[in-house]
Design an enzyme around this catalytic site. Structure first.
Site, PDB file in Angstrom:
ATOM      1  N   GLU A  32      -6.479  -7.917  -0.463  1.00  0.00           N
ATOM      2  CA  GLU A  32      -6.903  -7.910   0.941  1.00  0.00           C
ATOM      3  C   GLU A  32      -8.368  -7.494   1.034  1.00  0.00           C
ATOM      4  O   GLU A  32      -8.802  -6.584   0.321  1.00  0.00           O
ATOM      5  CB  GLU A  32      -6.149  -6.854   1.761  1.00  0.00           C
ATOM      6  CG  GLU A  32      -4.691  -7.066   1.972  1.00  0.00           C
ATOM      7  CD  GLU A  32      -4.101  -5.922   2.806  1.00  0.00           C
ATOM      8  OE1 GLU A  32      -4.862  -5.180   3.463  1.00  0.00           O
ATOM      9  OE2 GLU A  32      -2.882  -5.757   2.768  1.00  0.00           O
ATOM     10  N   GLU A  61       0.821  -1.217   0.000  1.00  0.00           N
ATOM     11  CA  GLU A  61       0.000   0.000   0.000  1.00  0.00           C
ATOM     12  C   GLU A  61       0.855   1.267   0.000  1.00  0.00           C
ATOM     13  O   GLU A  61       0.898   2.013   0.993  1.00  0.00           O
ATOM     14  CB  GLU A  61      -0.964   0.001   1.180  1.00  0.00           C
ATOM     15  CG  GLU A  61      -1.996  -1.107   1.093  1.00  0.00           C
ATOM     16  CD  GLU A  61      -3.063  -1.012   2.171  1.00  0.00           C
ATOM     17  OE1 GLU A  61      -2.820  -0.372   3.213  1.00  0.00           O
ATOM     18  OE2 GLU A  61      -4.156  -1.570   1.963  1.00  0.00           O
TER      19      GLU A  61
HETATM   20  C1  GLA Z   1      -4.174  -2.440   5.059  1.00  0.00           C
HETATM   21  C2  GLA Z   1      -2.807  -3.075   5.176  1.00  0.00           C
HETATM   22  C3  GLA Z   1      -2.775  -4.273   6.056  1.00  0.00           C
HETATM   23  C4  GLA Z   1      -3.626  -4.049   7.283  1.00  0.00           C
HETATM   24  C5  GLA Z   1      -5.026  -3.705   6.862  1.00  0.00           C
HETATM   25  C6  GLA Z   1      -5.966  -3.516   8.039  1.00  0.00           C
HETATM   26  O1  GLA Z   1      -4.898  -2.879   4.004  1.00  0.00           O
HETATM   27  O2  GLA Z   1      -2.271  -3.416   3.927  1.00  0.00           O
HETATM   28  O3  GLA Z   1      -1.432  -4.502   6.432  1.00  0.00           O
HETATM   29  O4  GLA Z   1      -3.093  -2.984   8.015  1.00  0.00           O
HETATM   30  O5  GLA Z   1      -4.999  -2.506   6.157  1.00  0.00           O
HETATM   31  O6  GLA Z   1      -7.277  -3.263   7.617  1.00  0.00           O
END
Ligand code: GLA
Length: 648
Positions: free
Chosen positions: A298, A143
Site C-alpha cells: 500500500e 497490518e
Molecule cells: C492502512 C490500512 C488501510 C488504510 C490505510 C489508510 O495502511 O492498511 O486499510 O486504512 O492505512 O492510509
C-alpha cells in the site's frame, strides 16, 4: 513482471460497477489486487452463516480479466456480532477502558474466542478459494497491531504469564532479570504478575520491555496460526501480511519477516522530507527480507485522511514515490485503494480511481505509472547491494521508551532516521540490519542509537571491526543488556574496549541548548564526560571534552560521537567514515540514484529528480522506457524519473 494494483473493495459498491472496475484496471495496467480485507461482516453476516456468492463473483471477474488476486483473510475487522456476543474478547487499554466495536481491529490478540472465530473463517476462505484461478497469494489479516498492538485485559495477563514462564522458567530468574528488589516488587507467585496497567508511578523497566516483546509475539502467533492453516489447505500458495515498517514500532518486524514468504510493506508520506522518510521505509523493507525483492502493498496516490491537514501529492510525486520504492527493491507497487470510497471513515483518502473519475490528474498518473512499470518488467527479481548497514533493534527502541531516562529528548527512531537521511543526501544507499545479523558483507556499520544490546550483538560488532570493518557509534548506545540492566564499569559498557572510550557521566541538554565543537559543529540533546583510553580524539567540545573519537581495533576502526550532530555537521562525520571505509559518496542535491542488479550482472540505474531544476548525471546504457542510448550523461528534467539499463 512488476506487480501493479491496490486494495479492491467492491463490496462497498453496487455490483454494476464491478465489471467497469476490472475494465479500468486493465486500462491502467493493473495486474494484481488485494480483495476481501475488511469483508468479515459480509462473508459471515451472522455467526456461523457464510455468504460467499458475492466474493465468488469478484474472484471470477478477476480471473476473466487476467488480474491476480491476493485473497485477504478478513480477520482485522471482526463484525459487530462478535463484540456483542463475546465482549470478553474486546481490547482493553492500560487504564482499563474497553474499546468497543464500530471501528476496526476490535479484538484482544490473546483472546481464545477471537482466535477460534478468526481461524474458522480463514478455514472457510482457504477451502473455498485455494484452487481458484485468480488466486496468487494469501494476504493474511491487515497490518497486525495497527490499532490494538497491546491489550491489558485478564486474558492478556494470563497469556503474558505463560510467555514469562516459557522465557524464564523460574520466578527467581524473572525477579533477577527485572531487578524486582527495587521498590518492593519481588514476585512470590506467577499469578501476581500483571501487564503494565496504570500504576501510581513508573513501571518496572523489565516488565514493560517484556510486555512489549510478549505483545508483538502474541500478534505474530496469530499470523502463524492463520498462515499454517492456509498452508495446510494450499501449500503452493505463498502468504504474506502487510507490515508498517518504518512507521510503526510496536511489532518486532525482524520476527515477522522470518515468517512470511515475501515481505510486504505499507508506506504513507510523513515528515519534513517525506521522500527521504520513504527511502528509509523502503530500505528497511528490503533489509527485513534479507535483500530479496519485496512488495509495496500500500501507498497513496495522493492525500491520506488521517494527518489533520492532508497534503495532496504534487504532479509527478506519485510517480517519483513509486519509482523510489521500485529502485529500493520492490517488485510490486500497490495502493490503498483502487476506487475511492463514497462512505465510511476513509472516504477522504485518495485512491487510484478518484471520486471525480478518470478525467483527473490522479487517473492520468495512475495510467502513466502502469506504463512505466510494464516497461520495467525486466527489473523484477534484481536486488540492491549496499556497503553500509545501520543497526536497528526493536527491543532497544522499546526499552528506551521507558519514560525514566537521562533525557526523553533522545529519540532513537528520530536519530536513526536522521543518520539515514544524511546518507541519502550523500547518495549512499544503505541497509538496515539487526545487531546480531551477519555483518561481513558491509564496509561500514553505523550504530546511531542502540541503547540495549545483547551480548551476542555486542561481540558481533567487535568481530566486524576486528575483521577490518569501520564503525561509527552514536551516544547512549551499548548501555544496557537484554533485560535493560545497565552494563557497569563506565559507559558504554558493551563497547568501552572497542571504542577505546569510557564515559563517567551524561550531561543531557535542554531543548535549544547546545555544545559547540572545536572543529566547528554544534551538538544538541546530549553531551557527556568521556575519556579516551586507547582512542584518538578527532574533535572536542570547546570546553575540552572528547566529541568525536577513533579507535583502531585489530583490523578495523571504531568511531564514536558523544553528542547528537545534525545536518552538515553530521554529514561531515559520515562523509569521513565513508571515505575511511572506501564507500563512494556522490551527491547531486535533491537527486536520488539507486542501483539494482540481477545475479548475472544486468544492472539498472534509477534516477529520481526531486528538485525543481533539470539535472545532468553520469550514466551509460539504454533508457528503459524509450530505448534511447545514454552515452555517459543523462539529463533528468525537474521532478522526473529515469531508469537506465546500464552498460558499464
Ligand atoms: C492502512 C490500512 C488501510 C488504510 C490505510 C489508510 O495502511 O492498511 O486499510 O486504512 O492505512 O492510509
Amino acid at each position: 513482471m512488476i506487480g501493479y494494483g491496490g486494495d479492491w473493495n467492491p463490496e462497498q459498491w453496487p455490483e454494476e460497477t464491478w465489471a467497469e472496475d476490472v475494465a479500468l484496471m486493465r486500462e491502467a495496467g493493473v495486474n494484481q489486487v488485494s480483495v476481501g480485507i475488511f469483508s468479515w461482516s459480509l462473508v459471515e453476516p451472522v455467526e456461523g452463516r457464510y455468504e460467499f456468492g458475492w466474493l465468488d463473483r469478484v474472484m471470477d471477474l478477476l480471473a476473466a480479466g487476467g488480474v491476480r488476486a491476493f485473497m485477504a483473510t478478513p480477520t482485522a475487522a471482526p463484525p459487530p456480532w462478535f463484540g456483542r456476543t463475546y465482549p470478553e474478547a474486546l481490547p482493553v487499554d492500560a487504564d482499563g477502558r474497553v474499546l468497543f466495536h464500530g471501528s476496526r481491529q476490535g479484538f484482544c490478540p490473546s483472546s481464545p474466542v477471537y482466535r477460534d472465530k478468526a481461524l474458522a473463517i480463514v478455514e472457510r476462505i482457504g477451502e473455498r478459494y485455494r484452487d481458484h484461478p485468480a488466486l496468487a497469494m494469501w494476504h493474511v489479516h491487515n497490518e497486525y497491531g495497527c490499532h490494538n498492538s497491546r491489550c491489558y485485559c485478564d486474558a492478556s495477563a494470563a497469556a503474558f504469564r505463560g510467555w514469562l514462564v516459557a522465557r524464564y522458567g523460574t520466578l527467581d530468574a524473572l525477579n533477577e532479570a527485572w531487578g524486582t528488589a527495587f521498590w518492593s516488587q519481588r514476585y512470590s507467585d506467577w499469578g501476581q504478575i500483571l501487564p503494565p496497567r496504570a500504576t501510581p508511578s513508573f513501571h518496572n523497566p523489565g516488565q514493560q520491555l517484556d510486555f512489549r516483546r510478549f505483545s508483538s509475539d502474541a500478534l505474530l502467533d496469530l499470523y502463524r496460526a492463520e498462515r499454517d492453516l492456509l498452508a495446510g489447505l494450499a501449500p503452493q500458495v505463498p502468504a504474506t501480511t502487510n507490515l508498517m515498517a518504518g512507521a510503526h514500532w510496536d511489532m518486532d518486524y525482524w520476527s515477522f519477516a522470518r515468517e512470511v514468504d515475501v515481505v510486504s510493506n505499507d508506506h504513507y508520506l510523513i515528515g519534513k522530507d517525506p521522500h527521504i522518510d520513504l527511502a528509509f521505509a523502503a530500505d528497511l523493507s528490503r533489509s527485513l527480507g534479507r535483500g530479496r525483492p519485496w512488495l509495496l502493498m500500500e501507498h497513496s496516490t495522493s492525500a491520506v485522511n488521517w494527518q489533520g491537514v492532508n497534503r495532496a501529492k504534487r504532479p509527478g510525486e506519485l510517480r517519483r514515490n513509486s519509482v523510489q520504492h521500485l529502485a529500493r527493491g520492490a517488485d510490486a507497487i500497490m495502493f490503498f485503494q483502487w476506487r475511492a470510497s463514497r462512505a465510511g471513515a476513509e472516504k477522504w483518502h485518495s485512491a487510484m480511481l478518484p471520486h471525480a473519475g478518470t478525467g483527473t490528474k490522479v487517473w492520468r498518473e495512475v495510467v502513466g505509472l502502469g506504463g512505466l512499470l510494464k516497461d520495467a518488467a525486466e527489473v523484477a527479481g534484481s536486488t540492491v547491494t549496499s556497503d553500509v548497514a545501520i543497526l536497528l533493534d526493536y527491543g532497544s527502541v522499546w526499552a528506551q521508551d521507558h519514560p525514566a531516562q537521562p533525557t526523553t529528548l533522545h529519540k532513537p527512531v528520530e536519530v536513526i532516521k536522521s543518520w539515514h537521511a544524511e546518507l541519502w543526501k550523500l547518495g549512499v544507499t544503505c541497509d538496515v540490519v539487526h545487531p546480531e545479523s551477519d555483518l561481513s558483507g558491509y564496509r561500514l556499520v553505523l550504530v546511531p542509537a542502540l541503547y540495549l544490546v545483547t551480548d551476542h550483538g555486542a561481540t558481533n560488532l567487535e568481530r566486524f571491526v576486528a575483521d577490518g570493518g569501520t564503525v561509527l557509534a552514536g551516544p547512549y548506545s551499548g548501555i544496557a543488556d537484554e533485560h535493560d540492566r545497565i552494563r557497569l564499569g563506565g559507559y558504554p559498557g558493551a563497547w568501552r574496549d572497542l571504542l577505546g572510550v569510557t564515559v563517567e557521566e551524561f550531561f543531557p541538554l535542554e531543548e535549544g541548548e547546545s555544545v559547540e565543537l572545536a572543529g566547528g559543529g554544534i551538538g544538541a540533546v546530549w553531551s557527556e564526560l568521556a575519556h579516551a583510553t586507547t582512542a584518538t580524539v578527532l574533535d572536542t567540545y570547546v570546553t575540552g571534552e572528547p566529541a568525536w573519537t577513533r579507535n583502531e581495533w585489530e583490523g578495523g576502526a571504531a568511531h564514536y560521537l558523544t553528542t547528537l550532530l545534525a545536518g552538515a555537521d553530521l554529514a561531515r562525520v559520515l562523509g569521513a567514515v565513508c571515505a575511511e571505509a572506501g564507500v563512494p559518496v556522490s551527491a547531486t542535491p535533491g537527486v536520488e540514484m539507486v542501483r539494482r542488479a540481477h545475479a548475472d550482472g544486468r544492472g539498472y540505474l534509477f534516477v529520481i529528480n526531486h528538485s525543481g531544476a533539470d539535472v545532468v548525471v553520469a550514466a551509460t546504457g539504454v533508457g528503459l522506457s524509450d530505448g534511447d542510448p545514454v552515452d555517459g550523461e543523462l539529463t533528468v528534467p525537474a521532478g522526473e524519473v529515469r531508469i537506465v539499463r546500464e552498460t558499464r
